[in-house]
Design an enzyme around this catalytic site. Structure first.
Site, PDB file in Angstrom:
ATOM      1  N   LYS A   1      46.818  42.827  60.457  1.00  0.00           N
ATOM      2  CA  LYS A   1      46.037  43.309  61.291  1.00  0.00           C
ATOM      3  C   LYS A   1      44.422  42.359  61.301  1.00  0.00           C
ATOM      4  O   LYS A   1      44.179  41.896  60.219  1.00  0.00           O
ATOM      5  CB  LYS A   1      45.540  44.843  61.295  1.00  0.00           C
ATOM      6  CG  LYS A   1      44.803  45.339  60.123  1.00  0.00           C
ATOM      7  CD  LYS A   1      43.323  44.940  59.911  1.00  0.00           C
ATOM      8  CE  LYS A   1      42.864  45.358  58.454  1.00  0.00           C
ATOM      9  NZ  LYS A   1      41.413  45.245  58.298  1.00  0.00           N
TER      10      LYS A   1
ATOM     11  N   PRO B   1      47.547  37.307  52.134  1.00  0.00           N
ATOM     12  CA  PRO B   1      46.635  37.443  50.997  1.00  0.00           C
ATOM     13  C   PRO B   1      46.223  38.537  50.516  1.00  0.00           C
ATOM     14  O   PRO B   1      45.775  39.253  51.377  1.00  0.00           O
ATOM     15  CB  PRO B   1      45.416  36.178  51.221  1.00  0.00           C
ATOM     16  CG  PRO B   1      45.393  36.447  52.771  1.00  0.00           C
ATOM     17  CD  PRO B   1      46.844  36.580  53.353  1.00  0.00           C
ATOM     18  N   MET B   2      46.028  38.777  49.219  1.00  0.00           N
ATOM     19  CA  MET B   2      45.710  40.111  48.794  1.00  0.00           C
ATOM     20  C   MET B   2      44.118  40.170  48.693  1.00  0.00           C
ATOM     21  O   MET B   2      43.318  38.957  48.672  1.00  0.00           O
ATOM     22  CB  MET B   2      45.964  40.546  47.291  1.00  0.00           C
ATOM     23  CG  MET B   2      47.498  40.635  47.347  1.00  0.00           C
ATOM     24  SD  MET B   2      47.923  41.610  45.792  1.00  0.00           S
ATOM     25  CE  MET B   2      46.809  41.270  44.611  1.00  0.00           C
TER      26      MET B   2
ATOM     27  N   GLY C   1      42.190  40.082  51.493  1.00  0.00           N
ATOM     28  CA  GLY C   1      41.895  39.092  52.640  1.00  0.00           C
ATOM     29  C   GLY C   1      41.412  39.836  53.611  1.00  0.00           C
ATOM     30  O   GLY C   1      40.905  39.258  54.870  1.00  0.00           O
ATOM     31  N   GLY C   2      41.496  41.280  54.020  1.00  0.00           N
ATOM     32  CA  GLY C   2      41.083  41.892  55.171  1.00  0.00           C
ATOM     33  C   GLY C   2      41.958  42.124  56.194  1.00  0.00           C
ATOM     34  O   GLY C   2      41.695  42.536  57.279  1.00  0.00           O
TER      35      GLY C   2
ATOM     36  N   GLY D   1      48.434  45.289  52.356  1.00  0.00           N
ATOM     37  CA  GLY D   1      48.972  46.317  51.160  1.00  0.00           C
ATOM     38  C   GLY D   1      49.284  47.523  52.195  1.00  0.00           C
ATOM     39  O   GLY D   1      50.289  48.190  52.063  1.00  0.00           O
ATOM     40  N   SER D   2      48.331  47.938  53.083  1.00  0.00           N
ATOM     41  CA  SER D   2      48.524  49.107  53.942  1.00  0.00           C
ATOM     42  C   SER D   2      49.821  48.756  54.713  1.00  0.00           C
ATOM     43  O   SER D   2      50.185  49.640  55.057  1.00  0.00           O
ATOM     44  CB  SER D   2      47.155  48.952  54.914  1.00  0.00           C
ATOM     45  OG  SER D   2      46.156  49.179  54.050  1.00  0.00           O
ATOM     46  N   SER D   3      49.779  47.760  55.422  1.00  0.00           N
ATOM     47  CA  SER D   3      50.786  47.288  56.362  1.00  0.00           C
ATOM     48  C   SER D   3      52.236  47.522  55.641  1.00  0.00           C
ATOM     49  O   SER D   3      53.260  47.833  56.001  1.00  0.00           O
ATOM     50  CB  SER D   3      50.888  45.856  56.870  1.00  0.00           C
ATOM     51  OG  SER D   3      51.792  45.563  57.896  1.00  0.00           O
TER      52      SER D   3
ATOM     53  N   ASP E   1      43.832  52.129  56.379  1.00  0.00           N
ATOM     54  CA  ASP E   1      44.278  51.283  57.399  1.00  0.00           C
ATOM     55  C   ASP E   1      45.727  51.626  57.655  1.00  0.00           C
ATOM     56  O   ASP E   1      46.424  50.941  58.513  1.00  0.00           O
ATOM     57  CB  ASP E   1      44.345  49.812  56.817  1.00  0.00           C
ATOM     58  CG  ASP E   1      43.103  49.243  57.181  1.00  0.00           C
ATOM     59  OD1 ASP E   1      42.312  49.836  58.029  1.00  0.00           O
ATOM     60  OD2 ASP E   1      42.608  48.137  56.414  1.00  0.00           O
TER      61      ASP E   1
END
Ligand SMILES: C[C@](O)(CO)[C@H](O)COP(=O)(O)OP(=O)(O)OC[C@H]1O[C@@H](n2ccc(N)nc2=O)[C@H](O)[C@@H]1O
Ligand SMILES: Nc1ncnc2c1ncn2[C@@H]1O[C@H](COP(=O)(O)OP(=O)(O)OP(=O)(O)O)[C@@H](O)[C@H]1O
Length: 289
Positions: free
Chosen positions: A15, A98-99, A101-102, A106-108, A140
């Site tokens: 996102k 990327p972790m 990364g905004g 991880g949420s996705s 998120d």
């Protein structure tokens, strides 16, 4: 892998926060915010094999995240606890985002686990139930479970589906990991942007309230942003570190991308109003795999 019992290619898209306003801080430390979520046709991907015992195992361990802390495992266990708990899963995660990364990687991943295993285990929770479970894992997660571009309020869970333009984006990662918690606890974060009642025409006028602070703390982000704005109006997503610029077509985005410095990584991707995860779920319901 050729095993037909494996259900493959469940997408976990990225996102972008097209804007991100921080309106205040709640007593529990979480922040009230307003943001516009756009979904990209680019992200991580997961494969699943249902197990007849209750074991849940990540077959692709991540070097810097312990298995028990991985949002993939935490999501699977949370869902398992809603049913009779008799089935388990082997899970393969192909990580492209990327972790820190905004981009909500991880949420996705967590959302895709909830949606996929809800179907594969026939747990049959509703989308509302999955979104509310997801919120226990991260602010998120609900937008990825619901799978639509959305205007969000609250801590990011009060979602209003919107229809956005779907340009191509160049996303740049300045090769630094920004901790969301670090930014949200920083004393210099602006936290008093007045709430807006906004129309789609005004969305481009807004900003990311975390951007200046992240640029001050991480000069690599400021440097990458200074480069990116030469090509198109550019902004940071979430609490960083990734930056994005939109283009009318793929060709222009790729042309700008080819000029980037070797010190930054990134990708070019089309945006969409409906998550590819929803298409994969439909395909599962049609084919049974
Ligand atoms: C910045 C955004 O990415 C914008 O979409 C999200 O608000 C962050 O969502 P997320 O990464 O899923 O966040 P969580 O895993 O729930 O929380 C990470 C950290 O950010 C803080 N946090 C998160 C969301 C929010 N509205 N206020 C916060 O203060 C939490 O206190 C926590 O310490
Ligand atoms: N499957 C996973 N993928 C990425 N990070 C994970 C995962 N599971 C746990 N984490 C932890 O979550 C942290 C945040 O990762 P993530 O990639 O979601 O950050 P982000 O893109 O900045 O997210 P957001 O925009 O939601 O703040 C990581 O630093 C890592 O410790």
């Amino acid at each position: 892998m050729t095993d037909s019992s494996i259900s493959r290619n469940w997408p976990a898209p990225a996102k972008l926060n097209l804007f991100l306003h921080i309106n205040g801080r709640r007593d529990d430390g979480y922040h009230e915010l307003q943001t516009l979520f756009q979904i990209l046709e680019f992200g991580d991907s997961l494969d699943f094999r249902v197990r007849n015992d209750s074991h849940i195992h990540l077959q692709t361990p991540m070097a810097n995240v312990a298995e028990a802390d991985n949002l993939v495992i935490r999501a699977a266990k949370l869902l398992q606890a809603q049913g009779n708990g008799q089935l388990g899963a082997d899970i393969w995660l192909t990580k492209r985002l990327p972790m820190g990364g905004g981009l909500g990687g991880g949420s996705s991943d967590a959302a895709t686990v909830l949606v996929a295993l809800n179907a594969l285990w026939q747990t049959n929770l509703s989308v509302d139930e999955l979104a509310s479970l997801g919120l226990q894992l991260g602010a998120d997660v609900p937008v990825f479970v619901r799978g639509h571009a959305a205007f969000a309020e609250g801590v990011g869970e009060q979602l209003q589906t919107v229809k956005l333009d779907t340009p191509w984006f160049m996303v740049i990662h300045p090769n630094v990991e920004v901790s969301t918690a670090e930014i949200f606890t920083h004393p210099d974060l602006p936290r008093n942007t007045p709430k807006i009642s906004t129309t789609p025409e005004e969305w481009g006028l807004h900003r990311n309230d975390c951007q200046q602070l992240v640029c001050d703390l991480y000069p690599q982000v400021a440097k990458a942003l200074n480069w990116l704005v030469k090509y198109a109006p550019s902004r940071m997503t979430g609490t960083g570190a990734c930056l994005f610029a939109s283009f009318e077509n793929e060709c222009d985005a790729l042309a700008a991308f080819s000029n980037k410095s070797e010190q930054v990584t990134g990708f070019v991707a089309k945006s969409c109003n409906r998550s590819p995860l929803l298409e994969r779920l439909e395909q599962f319901h049609l084919s049974g795999n």
